[in-house]
Design a protein around this motif. Structure first.
Motif, PDB file in Angstrom:
ATOM      1  N   VAL A 249       0.859  -1.186   0.000  1.00 17.88           N
ATOM      2  CA  VAL A 249       0.000   0.000   0.000  1.00 17.88           C
ATOM      3  C   VAL A 249       0.895   1.236   0.000  1.00 17.88           C
ATOM      4  N   ASP A 250       0.300   2.379  -0.350  1.00 15.46           N
ATOM      5  CA  ASP A 250       1.096   3.605  -0.280  1.00 15.46           C
ATOM      6  C   ASP A 250       1.104   4.167   1.138  1.00 15.46           C
ATOM      7  N   HIS A 251      -0.021   4.015   1.848  1.00 13.35           N
ATOM      8  CA  HIS A 251      -0.153   4.578   3.201  1.00 13.35           C
ATOM      9  C   HIS A 251      -1.167   3.707   3.930  1.00 13.35           C
ATOM     10  N   ARG A 252      -0.683   2.916   4.866  1.00 17.12           N
ATOM     11  CA  ARG A 252      -1.524   1.890   5.476  1.00 17.12           C
ATOM     12  C   ARG A 252      -2.789   2.455   6.112  1.00 17.12           C
ATOM     13  N   GLU A 253      -2.653   3.511   6.910  1.00 18.82           N
ATOM     14  CA  GLU A 253      -3.810   4.071   7.613  1.00 18.82           C
ATOM     15  C   GLU A 253      -4.858   4.577   6.626  1.00 18.82           C
ATOM     16  N   ILE A 276      -0.980  -7.797   4.147  1.00 16.33           N
ATOM     17  CA  ILE A 276      -0.330  -6.577   3.653  1.00 16.33           C
ATOM     18  C   ILE A 276       1.153  -6.662   4.010  1.00 16.33           C
ATOM     19  N   ALA A 277       1.992  -6.772   2.974  1.00 17.95           N
ATOM     20  CA  ALA A 277       3.419  -6.977   3.215  1.00 17.95           C
ATOM     21  C   ALA A 277       4.091  -5.723   3.752  1.00 17.95           C
ATOM     22  N   GLY A 278       3.568  -4.557   3.412  1.00 14.99           N
ATOM     23  CA  GLY A 278       4.160  -3.319   3.890  1.00 14.99           C
ATOM     24  C   GLY A 278       3.733  -2.166   3.015  1.00 14.99           C
ATOM     25  N   ASP A 279       4.268  -0.987   3.313  1.00 15.26           N
ATOM     26  CA  ASP A 279       4.013   0.151   2.438  1.00 15.26           C
ATOM     27  C   ASP A 279       5.268   0.430   1.618  1.00 15.26           C
ATOM     28  N   LEU A 280       5.140   1.327   0.649  1.00 15.27           N
ATOM     29  CA  LEU A 280       6.246   1.544  -0.284  1.00 15.27           C
ATOM     30  C   LEU A 280       7.455   2.170   0.402  1.00 15.27           C
ATOM     31  N   GLY A 281       7.226   2.962   1.446  1.00 17.75           N
ATOM     32  CA  GLY A 281       8.344   3.515   2.191  1.00 17.75           C
ATOM     33  C   GLY A 281       9.160   2.428   2.882  1.00 17.75           C
ATOM     34  N   GLU A 282       8.468   1.463   3.469  1.00 19.04           N
ATOM     35  CA  GLU A 282       9.166   0.341   4.111  1.00 19.04           C
ATOM     36  C   GLU A 282       9.944  -0.470   3.085  1.00 19.04           C
ATOM     37  N   LEU A 283       9.379  -0.598   1.893  1.00 20.33           N
ATOM     38  CA  LEU A 283      10.061  -1.327   0.834  1.00 20.33           C
ATOM     39  C   LEU A 283      11.312  -0.568   0.383  1.00 20.33           C
ATOM     40  N   LEU A 284      11.186   0.737   0.218  1.00 17.23           N
ATOM     41  CA  LEU A 284      12.337   1.553  -0.175  1.00 17.23           C
ATOM     42  C   LEU A 284      13.434   1.545   0.888  1.00 17.23           C
ATOM     43  N   GLU A 285      13.033   1.498   2.151  1.00 22.50           N
ATOM     44  CA  GLU A 285      13.994   1.502   3.251  1.00 22.50           C
ATOM     45  C   GLU A 285      14.600   0.130   3.512  1.00 22.50           C
ATOM     46  N   GLY A 286      14.117  -0.894   2.821  1.00 25.25           N
ATOM     47  CA  GLY A 286      14.631  -2.242   3.034  1.00 25.25           C
ATOM     48  C   GLY A 286      14.102  -2.905   4.288  1.00 25.25           C
ATOM     49  N   ARG A 287      13.028  -2.375   4.845  1.00 25.19           N
ATOM     50  CA  ARG A 287      12.458  -2.967   6.066  1.00 25.19           C
ATOM     51  C   ARG A 287      11.608  -4.195   5.752  1.00 25.19           C
ATOM     52  N   VAL A 288      11.119  -4.287   4.516  1.00 25.73           N
ATOM     53  CA  VAL A 288      10.367  -5.461   4.066  1.00 25.73           C
ATOM     54  C   VAL A 288      10.904  -5.845   2.692  1.00 25.73           C
ATOM     55  N   VAL A 289      10.630  -7.078   2.294  1.00 19.74           N
ATOM     56  CA  VAL A 289      11.090  -7.546   0.986  1.00 19.74           C
ATOM     57  C   VAL A 289       9.968  -7.396  -0.029  1.00 19.74           C
ATOM     58  N   GLY A 290      10.341  -7.277  -1.291  1.00 20.07           N
ATOM     59  CA  GLY A 290       9.369  -7.134  -2.369  1.00 20.07           C
ATOM     60  C   GLY A 290       9.026  -8.476  -2.980  1.00 20.07           C
TER      61      GLY A 290
END
Length: 331
Positions: A249-253, A276-290
């Motif tokens: 998602v772009d913004h979970r809330e 929901i695997a994460g938001d795009l910021g978390e993906l960019l920061e490497g906090r979650v995998v794509g």
């Protein structure tokens, strides 16, 4: 009295490319994930014939800007030859709080929204993606097409719109843009024709119900869901949400407050929040995998949030001042 800069569509397009918009959106997502923003959920006011949305945000860090976007959804504007979703963005001066710039929010929204799809496609679509599909040919569609072509070397993009003649007209109008990227634009008659075998699918419609069948989506496809933004409307069906291996998602809330694409399957008991695997910021920061495999279906749902507008507007303003674009007015 102070000076305020007016930035119209031509000013924005002259200094701000789709690649610039994608990079600005990345900056916005990272700021959001790092907690450098203050963003209330957007306020919505029903008005005769439509709905007005008020989207304020403060973005700290390197941006250090406060602003607001006022956007109104007026479905009947199309018949008047006006944008269906007109918008204005106001940026405030850091020191005084006075309005420093007014930007054409319609153009800015088109670019920053398409850039969300661009970010997601860049991060999640397969590197060997060659076939795209675009649902919807309205005001945001050209920028969405541009984002697809900027982020993957597509050889064809299939265009679908349920209204007769619209897909053909859009494909003809945008053919030069496709040719510059080496992509043929192909109008199709049915949703299935658009989706089957497509590697990247973007939906940017006002549909209330799913625009294609989830079972028609090929393994390994990536889907950007852009259009619907209320709990009772959706572009994606429950089957697709069940098949998706990774959902972002772009913004979970905001998504969980507004997006029927997720909320309807949740209510049906066929989707859960832990999917929901994460938001795009978390993906960019490497906090979650794509993406985890070439066969995995990935989905990104965006409803938009004001951080995107403020960061994009701030970067446009910087570039416009550097290029001497815009009209200074005394206020």
């Amino acid at each position: 009295m102070h000076a305020m800069l007016l930035l119209r569509r031509d000013d924005i397009r002259a200094v701000f490319s789709m690649r610039d918009a994608i990079e600005a959106d990345k900056e916005a997502f990272v700021a959001q994930t790092r907690g450098e923003t203050r963003v209330p959920l957007r306020g919505a006011v029903d008005v005769p014939g439509g709905q007005s949305l008020f989207m304020p945000a403060y973005v700290g860090g390197a941006v250090d800007r406060c602003g607001i976007k006022i956007v109104t959804v007026m479905p009947h504007n199309g018949a008047r030859g006006k944008p269906v979703v007109p918008a204005t963005v106001a940026l405030l001066d850091r020191e005084t709080g006075e309005v420093e710039a007014l930007l054409d929010g319609t153009t800015l929204t088109q670019m920053r929204t398409a850039a969300v799809s661009g970010v997601a496609t860049e991060l999640l679509a397969r590197e060997d993606a060659r076939v795209g599909a675009l649902f919807g040919t309205g005001g945001q569609a050209e920028c969405q097409l541009e984002a697809l072509l900027v982020t993957r070397p597509l050889e064809e993009v299939r265009i679908f719109d349920p209204l007769p003649g619209r897909a053909e007209a859009f494909a003809a109008r945008c053919a030069p843009r496709g040719e510059r990227s080496g992509a043929r634009l192909i109008p199709v008659v049915t949703p299935g024709e658009a989706v089957r075998g497509a590697d990247v699918i973007t939906t940017v419609t006002t549909a209330a119900t799913p625009v294609f069948r989830g079972e028609d989506v090929a393994p390994g496809a990536h889907v950007n869901a852009v259009g619907s933004y209320t709990p009772g409307r959706r572009e994606l069906d429950t089957t697709l949400m069940e098949r998706a291996g990774r959902v972002f998602v772009d913004h979970r809330e905001a998504v969980l407050a507004e997006a029927g694409d997720l909320l309807i399957p949740l209510a049906e008991g066929r989707f859960s929040l832990d999917r929901i695997a994460g938001d795009l910021g978390e993906l960019l920061e490497g906090r979650v995998v794509g993406r985890t495999s070439p066969e995995e279906i990935t989905v990104m749902k965006t409803v938009g949030f004001a951080t995107l507008d403020v960061v994009a507007a701030a970067r446009v303003l910087e570039k416009a001042r550097g290029a001497g674009r815009g009209e200074e007015v005394a206020w």
